[in-house]
Every structure is written in structure tokens, then in C-alpha cells.
Design an enzyme around this catalytic site. Structure first.
Site, PDB file in Angstrom:
ATOM      1  N   SER A   1       0.862  -1.187   0.000  1.00  0.00           N
ATOM      2  CA  SER A   1       0.000   0.000   0.000  1.00  0.00           C
ATOM      3  C   SER A   1       0.896   1.234   0.000  1.00  0.00           C
ATOM      4  O   SER A   1       2.045   1.166   0.472  1.00  0.00           O
ATOM      5  CB  SER A   1      -0.864   0.002   1.270  1.00  0.00           C
ATOM      6  OG  SER A   1      -1.464   1.264   1.474  1.00  0.00           O
TER       7      SER A   1
ATOM      8  N   TYR B   1      -1.305  -0.938  10.356  1.00  0.00           N
ATOM      9  CA  TYR B   1      -1.473  -1.327   8.946  1.00  0.00           C
ATOM     10  C   TYR B   1      -0.300  -0.789   8.115  1.00  0.00           C
ATOM     11  O   TYR B   1       0.281  -1.507   7.298  1.00  0.00           O
ATOM     12  CB  TYR B   1      -2.809  -0.801   8.442  1.00  0.00           C
ATOM     13  CG  TYR B   1      -3.068  -1.015   6.972  1.00  0.00           C
ATOM     14  CD1 TYR B   1      -3.501  -2.256   6.503  1.00  0.00           C
ATOM     15  CD2 TYR B   1      -2.894   0.017   6.054  1.00  0.00           C
ATOM     16  CE1 TYR B   1      -3.741  -2.456   5.151  1.00  0.00           C
ATOM     17  CE2 TYR B   1      -3.132  -0.173   4.707  1.00  0.00           C
ATOM     18  CZ  TYR B   1      -3.554  -1.410   4.258  1.00  0.00           C
ATOM     19  OH  TYR B   1      -3.790  -1.604   2.914  1.00  0.00           O
TER      20      TYR B   1
ATOM     21  N   LYS C   1       2.424  -2.947   6.025  1.00  0.00           N
ATOM     22  CA  LYS C   1       2.602  -2.799   4.574  1.00  0.00           C
ATOM     23  C   LYS C   1       4.035  -2.398   4.217  1.00  0.00           C
ATOM     24  O   LYS C   1       4.530  -2.723   3.133  1.00  0.00           O
ATOM     25  CB  LYS C   1       1.584  -1.807   4.020  1.00  0.00           C
ATOM     26  CG  LYS C   1       0.148  -2.363   4.057  1.00  0.00           C
ATOM     27  CD  LYS C   1       0.015  -3.625   3.229  1.00  0.00           C
ATOM     28  CE  LYS C   1      -1.391  -4.161   3.136  1.00  0.00           C
ATOM     29  NZ  LYS C   1      -1.473  -5.378   2.326  1.00  0.00           N
TER      30      LYS C   1
HETATM   31  N1  LIG Z   1      -8.726  -0.595  -0.978  1.00  0.00           N
HETATM   32  C1  LIG Z   1      -7.695   0.208  -0.808  1.00  0.00           C
HETATM   33  O1  LIG Z   1      -7.825   1.441  -0.763  1.00  0.00           O
HETATM   34  C2  LIG Z   1      -6.316  -0.377  -0.674  1.00  0.00           C
HETATM   35  C3  LIG Z   1      -5.234   0.509  -0.704  1.00  0.00           C
HETATM   36  C4  LIG Z   1      -3.962   0.007  -0.590  1.00  0.00           C
HETATM   37  C5  LIG Z   1      -3.762  -1.353  -0.470  1.00  0.00           C
HETATM   38  N2  LIG Z   1      -4.831  -2.191  -0.426  1.00  0.00           N
HETATM   39  C6  LIG Z   1      -4.553  -3.612  -0.277  1.00  0.00           C
HETATM   40  O2  LIG Z   1      -5.200  -4.347  -1.292  1.00  0.00           O
HETATM   41  C7  LIG Z   1      -5.473  -5.664  -0.823  1.00  0.00           C
HETATM   42  C8  LIG Z   1      -6.921  -6.006  -1.096  1.00  0.00           C
HETATM   43  O3  LIG Z   1      -7.718  -5.059  -0.451  1.00  0.00           O
HETATM   44  P1  LIG Z   1      -9.213  -4.733  -0.903  1.00  0.00           P
HETATM   45  O4  LIG Z   1      -9.370  -3.260  -0.808  1.00  0.00           O
HETATM   46  O5  LIG Z   1      -9.540  -5.422  -2.168  1.00  0.00           O
HETATM   47  O6  LIG Z   1     -10.004  -5.371   0.320  1.00  0.00           O
HETATM   48  P2  LIG Z   1     -11.393  -6.155   0.436  1.00  0.00           P
HETATM   49  O7  LIG Z   1     -12.314  -5.763  -0.647  1.00  0.00           O
HETATM   50  O8  LIG Z   1     -11.809  -5.986   1.852  1.00  0.00           O
HETATM   51  O9  LIG Z   1     -10.955  -7.667   0.218  1.00  0.00           O
HETATM   52  C9  LIG Z   1     -10.127  -8.304   1.142  1.00  0.00           C
HETATM   53  C10 LIG Z   1      -9.998  -9.751   0.744  1.00  0.00           C
HETATM   54  O10 LIG Z   1      -9.134 -10.412   1.684  1.00  0.00           O
HETATM   55  C11 LIG Z   1      -9.839 -11.522   2.249  1.00  0.00           C
HETATM   56  N3  LIG Z   1      -9.355 -11.734   3.614  1.00  0.00           N
HETATM   57  C12 LIG Z   1      -9.346 -10.866   4.645  1.00  0.00           C
HETATM   58  N4  LIG Z   1      -8.856 -11.461   5.755  1.00  0.00           N
HETATM   59  C13 LIG Z   1      -8.551 -12.738   5.396  1.00  0.00           C
HETATM   60  C14 LIG Z   1      -8.031 -13.864   6.090  1.00  0.00           C
HETATM   61  N5  LIG Z   1      -7.718 -13.813   7.397  1.00  0.00           N
HETATM   62  N6  LIG Z   1      -7.851 -15.026   5.399  1.00  0.00           N
HETATM   63  C15 LIG Z   1      -8.167 -15.097   4.091  1.00  0.00           C
HETATM   64  N7  LIG Z   1      -8.653 -14.081   3.381  1.00  0.00           N
HETATM   65  C16 LIG Z   1      -8.848 -12.911   4.027  1.00  0.00           C
HETATM   66  C17 LIG Z   1     -11.314 -11.138   2.157  1.00  0.00           C
HETATM   67  O11 LIG Z   1     -12.187 -12.252   2.161  1.00  0.00           O
HETATM   68  P3  LIG Z   1     -12.827 -12.876   3.526  1.00  0.00           P
HETATM   69  O12 LIG Z   1     -13.238 -11.711   4.359  1.00  0.00           O
HETATM   70  O13 LIG Z   1     -13.951 -13.748   3.050  1.00  0.00           O
HETATM   71  O14 LIG Z   1     -11.734 -13.692   4.133  1.00  0.00           O
HETATM   72  C18 LIG Z   1     -11.322 -10.476   0.781  1.00  0.00           C
HETATM   73  O15 LIG Z   1     -11.332 -11.456  -0.238  1.00  0.00           O
HETATM   74  C19 LIG Z   1      -5.081  -5.680   0.655  1.00  0.00           C
HETATM   75  O16 LIG Z   1      -3.780  -6.202   0.775  1.00  0.00           O
HETATM   76  C20 LIG Z   1      -5.073  -4.209   1.020  1.00  0.00           C
HETATM   77  O17 LIG Z   1      -4.217  -3.929   2.099  1.00  0.00           O
HETATM   78  C21 LIG Z   1      -6.108  -1.741  -0.526  1.00  0.00           C
END
Ligand SMILES: NC(=O)c1ccc[n+]([C@@H]2O[C@H](COP(=O)([O-])OP(=O)(O)OC[C@H]3O[C@@H](n4cnc5c(N)ncnc54)[C@H](OP(=O)(O)O)[C@@H]3O)[C@@H](O)[C@H]2O)c1
Length: 255
Positions: free
Chosen positions: A148, A161, A165
Site C-alpha cells: 500500500s 497497517y 505494509k
Molecule cells: N482498498 C484500498 O484502498 C487499498 C489501498 C492500498 C492497499 N490495499 C490492499 O489491497 C489488498 C486487497 O484489499 P481490498 O481493498 O480489495 O479489500 P477487500 O475488498 O476488503 O478484500 C479483502 C480480501 O481479503 C480476504 N481476507 C481478509 N482477511 C482474510 C483472512 N484472514 N484469510 C483469508 N482471506 C482474508 C477477504 O475475504 P474474507 O473476508 O472472506 O476472508 C477479501 O477477499 C489488501 O492487501 C489491502 O491492504 C487496498
């Protein structure tokens, strides 16, 4: 063969957190590029929705419900992928959590452990298991981690967090350095604010949204699909001389 080869035909990819958001976009894009895909997350129903989204590509796709905090479940994920899809070539460590929002001074041990175990420990141990499998196959592989912009710049309210990251960026470099001789490349993407469930509290907050967009060159937040191209690039032969790299995908916000 094209000079820049983005094809993943014949490859098998695992995407953690592949049930929604950025992980789902990545899983679909890898299949569009020709890979068979295994998606892992905790909730089986949401994983099924990703399988349905992959179906039009014609690639094989399976779901292995997995809690990445459970180390034994990670070995099962690697084993099931190989058993059902025949091999494993690409690992995308995308699953992550942020259970708390607020000053680090208020952070308790349970929250700290939840963040570190999900976002860092699981990434390392799954990568290690992936390496063992890839070494057995003898044809190399690619890991793509999801960090991130918070890993570069402390995000207020997201302290642990941000630390987790930053660790993912260094883990990318450490594994790249040690595993290059095994034919394993390890790279990373660092998204800025992307419109998913994960970050809803941020983009629904007018102040935070304005802060994230007004000084940013593209004047907007990102869409999950906009993360997937870089992952296909890092997973494919198009990036064959690149390892240990983290690519910032934030609409220029860090520029
Ligand atoms: N959205 C942003 O603004 C943003 C910015 C920077 C980086 N990121 C990074 O991008 C990645 C994806 O984020 P996203 O925004 O797409 O989030 P999201 O929509 O909340 O999706 C998170 C995914 O991770 C799974 N997950 C969470 N905890 C888990 C666990 N203990 N075991 C297995 N699966 C797990 C969730 O499924 P379940 O809940 O069913 O397990 C879901 O499939 C993350 O690494 C996040 O840090 C996101």
C-alpha cells in the site's frame, strides 16, 4: 512469441483475498491472460462469485476457503491447488486486514497481532510453501505481493497497517534477493486509495476523500480493475528481468 510476452497460458495462479475487491479483479485478469486460477479467502459464497466472474474466460478456476492466519491452511491451499490444477506458478499475496482505525496509542495486542499475522506472517509462510512447490517443479515462478502507499508514508489512523505494509515491501526485497537463484521473482504493488469495501470508511469520509484526490494528478481514487494490469505484468515473462520491485499505483498521489 511476442517481444513483450504478457501471456500466462499454461500457468496456474493462486490469489489470496480473491473473493472481492482488488483480489477479484486480479484473479479475473490472470485468467484473461491465460492462467488457471485458485482463489482463497474465508467466505465460500463470495469465492463462488469470483469463480462466476472467471467463467467467461474459459479458464479453470477453483476456490479453496482459507483463513490465511492459519498456517496449516496455507499448506492445504498450495497442496489443493497442485492436486486440482496440476501445478503452481504464480502466487498473489493480496489478503489483508485492518480491524482498527485510530491512533496507535490506542492499539492493543490483539489488534496488533491480527494485523501482523494476516498482513505479514501469512505472506511470508505462504511464500515459503510456494517456493518449495516451485523448486520441486523446477520451472521457476513469480510472487506478487500487495502492499500500500501506506507502506511508504504513515497513514494517520492506520498505524499498524502502515507498519505491516512497509514490512511487505521489505519482505518482497528479501525474498527476491534470496530466491532469485531458484528462478523465483518477487515483486509488489502499492495501491493508493481504491474503491473497495476495505477502504469504505475512507472514501465515504468527505474530508479524507478530498485530501486524497485534490492534490493528486488524476484527481480521483482508483478502481480495483486498475490494479490488475501490473499484477499480470509482474506474473508474466514481460517482467522477466524485474525482481524486488514495488510499483506504486495511486494515480500519481505520491509524486
Ligand atoms: N482498498 C484500498 O484502498 C487499498 C489501498 C492500498 C492497499 N490495499 C490492499 O489491497 C489488498 C486487497 O484489499 P481490498 O481493498 O480489495 O479489500 P477487500 O475488498 O476488503 O478484500 C479483502 C480480501 O481479503 C480476504 N481476507 C481478509 N482477511 C482474510 C483472512 N484472514 N484469510 C483469508 N482471506 C482474508 C477477504 O475475504 P474474507 O473476508 O472472506 O476472508 C477479501 O477477499 C489488501 O492487501 C489491502 O491492504 C487496498
Amino acid at each position: 512469441m511476442p517481444v513483450a510476452d504478457f501471456s500466462l497460458a499454461g500457468k496456474v495462479a493462486v490469489v489470496t483475498g480473491g473473493s472481492r475487491g482488488i483480489g477479484r479483479s486480479i484473479a479475473v485478469a490472470l485468467a484473461e491472460a491465460g492462467a488457471d486460477v485458485c482463489v482463497a479467502a474465508r467466505k465460500p459464497e463470495a469465492l463462488e462469485e469470483t469463480l462466476a466472474a472467471i467463467r467467461p474466460t474459459g479458464r479453470k478456476a477453483i476456490a479453496v476457503p482459507t483463513n490465511v492466519r492459519d498456517i496449516a491452511a496455507l499448506q492445504n491451499l498450495v497442496d489443493e491447488t497442485r492436486r486440482q490444477l496440476g501445478r503452481i506458478d504464480i502466487l498473489v499475496n493480496n489478503a489483508a486486514t485492518n480491524p482498527v482505525f485510530g491512533p496507535v496509542a490506542n492499539l492493543d495486542e490483539r489488534a496488533w497481532d491480527a494485523v501482523m499475522n494476516t498482513n505479514v506472517k501469512s505472506v511470508f509462510f505462504l511464500s515459503k510453501m510456494f517456493r518449495e512447490a516451485v523448486r520441486e517443479q523446477g520451472q521457476g515462478g513469480a510472487i506478487v505481493n500487495v502492499s500500500s502507499t501506506g507502506g511508504f508514508r504513515a497513514s494517520t489512523g492506520l498505524g499498524a497497517y502502515s507498519v505491516s505494509k512497509a514490512a511487505v515491501i521489505m519482505l518482497t526485497q528479501v525474498c527476491a534477493k534470496e530466491w532469485g537463484p531458484d528462478g523465483i521473482r518477487v515483486n509488489c504493488i502499492a495501491p493508493g486509495l481504491i474503491k473497495t469495501e476495505f477502504s469504505r470508511a475512507l472514501w465515504e469520509n468527505e474530508g479524507i476523500l478530498k485530501n486524497s484526490t485534490q492534490g493528486s494528478p488524476l484527481r480521483r481514487i482508483g478502481d480495483p480493475d486498475e490494479m490488475a494490469g501490473a499484477v499480470v505484468y509482474f506474473a508474466s515473462a514481460a517482467s522477466s528481468f524485474t525482481t524486488g520491485e514495488t510499483l506504486i499505483l495511486d494515480g500519481g498521489g505520491m509524486a
